[in-house]
Enzyme design. Structure first.
Site, PDB file in Angstrom:
ATOM      1  N   CYS A   1       0.448   1.743   7.323  1.00  0.00           N
ATOM      2  CA  CYS A   1      -0.180   2.072   6.035  1.00  0.00           C
ATOM      3  C   CYS A   1      -1.473   2.848   6.246  1.00  0.00           C
ATOM      4  O   CYS A   1      -1.781   3.771   5.491  1.00  0.00           O
ATOM      5  CB  CYS A   1      -0.435   0.810   5.226  1.00  0.00           C
ATOM      6  SG  CYS A   1       1.084   0.085   4.563  1.00  0.00           S
TER       7      CYS A   1
ATOM      8  N   GLU B   1       0.835  -1.211   0.000  1.00  0.00           N
ATOM      9  CA  GLU B   1       0.000   0.000   0.000  1.00  0.00           C
ATOM     10  C   GLU B   1       0.864   1.252   0.000  1.00  0.00           C
ATOM     11  O   GLU B   1       0.605   2.222  -0.707  1.00  0.00           O
ATOM     12  CB  GLU B   1      -0.903   0.023   1.236  1.00  0.00           C
ATOM     13  CG  GLU B   1      -1.874  -1.137   1.338  1.00  0.00           C
ATOM     14  CD  GLU B   1      -1.313  -2.314   2.126  1.00  0.00           C
ATOM     15  OE1 GLU B   1      -0.139  -2.693   1.935  1.00  0.00           O
ATOM     16  OE2 GLU B   1      -2.064  -2.870   2.947  1.00  0.00           O
TER      17      GLU B   1
HETATM   18  N1  THU Z   1       2.352  -6.437   4.083  1.00  0.00           N
HETATM   19  C1  THU Z   1       1.877  -5.589   3.110  1.00  0.00           C
HETATM   20  O1  THU Z   1       2.557  -5.314   2.125  1.00  0.00           O
HETATM   21  N2  THU Z   1       0.627  -5.075   3.272  1.00  0.00           N
HETATM   22  C2  THU Z   1      -0.246  -5.445   4.253  1.00  0.00           C
HETATM   23  O2  THU Z   1      -1.378  -4.998   4.244  1.00  0.00           O
HETATM   24  C3  THU Z   1       0.192  -6.375   5.309  1.00  0.00           C
HETATM   25  C4  THU Z   1       1.613  -6.760   5.281  1.00  0.00           C
HETATM   26  C5  THU Z   1       3.667  -7.040   3.881  1.00  0.00           C
HETATM   27  C6  THU Z   1       4.768  -6.581   4.776  1.00  0.00           C
HETATM   28  C7  THU Z   1       5.706  -7.768   4.741  1.00  0.00           C
HETATM   29  O3  THU Z   1       6.525  -7.671   3.572  1.00  0.00           O
HETATM   30  C8  THU Z   1       4.786  -8.961   4.580  1.00  0.00           C
HETATM   31  O4  THU Z   1       3.558  -8.433   4.085  1.00  0.00           O
HETATM   32  C9  THU Z   1       4.537  -9.740   5.854  1.00  0.00           C
HETATM   33  O5  THU Z   1       4.155  -8.894   6.870  1.00  0.00           O
END
Ligand code: THU
Length: 148
Positions: A105, A67
């Site tokens: 985020c 995000e």
């Molecule tokens: N992550 C995201 O990119 N967006 C989310 O809404 C939740 C978590 C990513 C961060 C990390 O690279 C992986 O997912 C595990 O937490």
């Protein structure tokens, strides 16, 4: 199949398009540590879409969520007005779960979006999705108004 809960703001056709873009962006995720791959697609008020994926780092701390990648791409191109974001994430054991945006985020979204007007479309890798407003995800958030 589509599960609609809470906010229903951009409409089903646009929501589906954003989910498809988020799933395509997820293919580019760099997640060698968590193996949890996430994609996002951010819709500006004038109809442009910016995508993003999570980008991890061996030092863990510098990792960036999908995000925020989408938001930072868009803001760095001069965009300031947003309608909605779709986010789709799952790990290797993909059992149809939904990944909702992390707190950091949500705070970044709140910097640029009115809580009651910004739609967060939360999808699984099957394309099923439901929506929340940013205000539902981040009630009573701290923002620019607190510094006035
Ligand atoms: N992550 C995201 O990119 N967006 C989310 O809404 C939740 C978590 C990513 C961060 C990390 O690279 C992986 O997912 C595990 O937490």
């Amino acid at each position: 199949m589509c599960i609609r809960k809470g906010a229903d703001m951009v409409g089903e056709e646009t929501a589906k398009r954003l989910v498809q873009e988020a799933l395509a962006a997820r293919e580019k995720a760099y997640a060698p540590y968590s193996h949890f791959r996430v994609g996002a697609a951010l819709l500006t008020k004038d109809g442009r879409i910016y995508t993003g994926c999570n980008i991890e780092n061996a030092a863990y701390g510098p990792s960036n969520c999908a995000e925020r990648t989408a938001f930072f791409k868009a803001v760095s191109e001069g965009e300031r007005s947003f309608q909605a974001i779709a986010v789709a994430g799952a790990g290797e054991k993909d059992d149809g779960q939904y990944a909702t945006p992390c707190g950091v985020c949500r705070q970044v979204m709140a910097e640029f979006c009115r809580p009651g007007e910004f739609e967060v479309i939360i999808a699984n890798t099957a394309g099923e999705h439901y929506s929340r407003t940013l205000g539902e995800l981040l009630p009573d958030g701290f923002g620019a108004a607190n510094l006035e």
